[in-house]
Design an enzyme around this catalytic site. Sequence first.
Site, PDB file in Angstrom:
ATOM      1  N   SER A   1      -9.660  -1.618   7.187  1.00 33.28           N
ATOM      2  CA  SER A   1      -9.111  -1.381   5.849  1.00 33.28           C
ATOM      3  C   SER A   1      -8.296  -2.515   5.255  1.00 33.28           C
ATOM      4  O   SER A   1      -7.965  -2.460   4.075  1.00 33.28           O
ATOM      5  CB  SER A   1      -8.256  -0.121   5.836  1.00 33.28           C
ATOM      6  OG  SER A   1      -9.090   0.989   5.691  1.00 33.28           O
TER       7      SER A   1
ATOM      8  N   LYS B   1       0.868  -1.181   0.000  1.00 34.82           N
ATOM      9  CA  LYS B   1       0.000   0.000   0.000  1.00 34.82           C
ATOM     10  C   LYS B   1       0.901   1.227   0.000  1.00 34.82           C
ATOM     11  O   LYS B   1       1.959   1.230   0.662  1.00 34.82           O
ATOM     12  CB  LYS B   1      -0.852  -0.051   1.268  1.00 34.82           C
ATOM     13  CG  LYS B   1      -1.928   0.981   1.404  1.00 34.82           C
ATOM     14  CD  LYS B   1      -2.766   0.674   2.662  1.00 34.82           C
ATOM     15  CE  LYS B   1      -3.923   1.619   2.846  1.00 34.82           C
ATOM     16  NZ  LYS B   1      -4.737   1.261   4.046  1.00 34.82           N
TER      17      LYS B   1
ATOM     18  N   SER C   1      -9.623   0.858   2.949  1.00 36.85           N
ATOM     19  CA  SER C   1      -8.792   1.686   2.113  1.00 36.85           C
ATOM     20  C   SER C   1      -7.674   0.933   1.394  1.00 36.85           C
ATOM     21  O   SER C   1      -7.074   1.488   0.471  1.00 36.85           O
ATOM     22  CB  SER C   1      -8.167   2.807   2.952  1.00 36.85           C
ATOM     23  OG  SER C   1      -7.368   2.257   3.983  1.00 36.85           O
TER      24      SER C   1
HETATM   25  N1  GLN Z   1     -13.161   3.301   6.414  1.00 38.14           N
HETATM   26  C1  GLN Z   1     -12.407   3.895   7.478  1.00 38.14           C
HETATM   27  C2  GLN Z   1     -12.490   5.366   7.488  1.00 38.14           C
HETATM   28  O1  GLN Z   1     -13.004   5.912   6.580  1.00 38.14           O
HETATM   29  C3  GLN Z   1     -10.958   3.647   7.360  1.00 38.14           C
HETATM   30  C4  GLN Z   1     -10.681   2.289   7.598  1.00 38.14           C
HETATM   31  C5  GLN Z   1      -9.240   2.034   7.800  1.00 38.14           C
HETATM   32  O2  GLN Z   1      -9.034   1.019   8.402  1.00 38.14           O
HETATM   33  N2  GLN Z   1      -8.312   2.874   7.357  1.00 38.14           N
HETATM   34  O3  GLN Z   1     -12.049   5.965   8.392  1.00 38.14           O
END
Ligand code: GLN
Length: 527
Positions: free
Chosen positions: A193, A93, A169
């Site tokens: 994420s 990532k 994400s």
């Molecule tokens: N969907 C989560 C958010 O918008 C982020 C999830 C993650 O683990 N980064 O904050």
Amino acid sequence: MELCDYPAYQLVGMIRRKQVSAVEVLESALKRIGEVDGCPGQLDGNNQIEPDKIHSFITLTPERARSQAQKVDHAIAAGEDPGGLAGVPFTTKDIYCVKDTLTTAGSRILSNFTSPYTATPIERIEAQGGVLLGKVNQDEFAYGSSSESSAFLPTPRNPWNTDCVPGGSSGGSTAAVAVGEGCFSIGTDTAGSIRQPAAFCGVIGVKPTYSRVSRYGLIAFGSSLDCPGPITRNVQDAALVLRIISGADPKDSTAANLSVPNYLSELQTPIRGMRIGLSPDYFKITYLDAQSGEIQQEDIPAIMKDAVYRAAGRLAEMGADIVEDVPMQQTRYGIPAYFVISRVEAASNLHRFDGVKYGYRTRQAVSDVHEMYRKSRAEGFGLQPKLRILMGMYVSAAQYSEQYYLRALRVRTLIRQDFNEIFDPKGKYRLKALLTPTTPTTAFRMGDIYGDSVLMQYADQLTVPANHAGIPGISIPAGFDLQGLPIGVQLLGNDFAESELLRIAYAYEKVTEEDEWRTRKPPILTK
Ligand code: GLN
């Protein structure tokens, strides 16, 4: 089956025995990328082009990869130990720093940032002979559940249906792994994420215990929640990679100073007699009714619940004891508490991006340094960071923090207590794991939820409790819906119980080995 489709644990053996070279494996992965990925995400790119491609990448690093693969082949030729991931291609990532490589976190504000050092998890993989293919796309600063908030377009697509999001994400990571662009990827999980996009793309995602894996070199989102972890196509690879990235790190004082088990060899221990729970509180969607301001609940779609019960049935065949009706009453408050805590931590972590030391700086004329900060941040941050700064500053302001931030921290403790109770070896439930759906739904269509920050956040409601509590969680594939989109189920365990969770996941993988759904491939690979 091409070389790039083999599991990592097999490739390592094949490369060590000189049945194939690391360079041949790399070329196979690069060929696959050439066939299915399309153009990499670009700043101010276009989301409409090449709708049938995956678009996992922001930056490809084939030259770096070739020299790494050659190093592995030379080590083997010289009779040296090439490492536990010798010649295995992988991606990361774009939130991890990699030396001399563009590291953007999906944001314009880092669109010109070349890191001077490498993040610990990535460094450990490379030290074991892993071959980095490049950096993959993600939501901006990991803020999102669809990967659509990246400043680099096109954003990644779901390999099972390219009209759908891969989740987020870490959506570039899970899409890449699903199509053989590397055997594994390293993602981050702050609320889900890793697990949520893994479920959407039909791969395995591991969120380790908080502190199990060093966060050094990871661009911070919510520092009390962030966990690096592996995304793989099979459980043995997850065990292999997790062991390599875990452990104490002098560069991160929050990384646990505990020995790391050999997760791979422990997979062989049967799961007979392990108590695995099911909770009605994980079969509901909780949401805030915008009109009344009340919290409402409804059942998740039957297909998601059925997948969990089917998986429980198969685990029972392997000798697990299934315990139903485990109460997890605080689950419903996970998202509201996260909404507050994560925004406060995000706003705090974003202070460092000021256009001075590194990253984007405005090109407009400015009269003083404050104006330079303001303009650089206004131009460099996308919508999500801005919203999160506003919300985070608001709920932690002196006059509101008692009402919001401190209250959210107390809710977090209550969520932790739910888990303490069910995992207590002397308690009523004595569970080794809780089995739940990973997500309330399968992958949604691109554009359907994007723009509604609250709805987007609710994609994480079944994964976020583990981040509040700091416990480990794994998402594993468990079938498909009627549209042919993958369904994931989640295993949650006590602190540092990764080994037990992986064993259960492995038992499940074995017992379903012959199922029809296991043979399916993302349609993009059969075109
Ligand atoms: N969907 C989560 C958010 O918008 C982020 C999830 C993650 O683990 N980064 O904050």
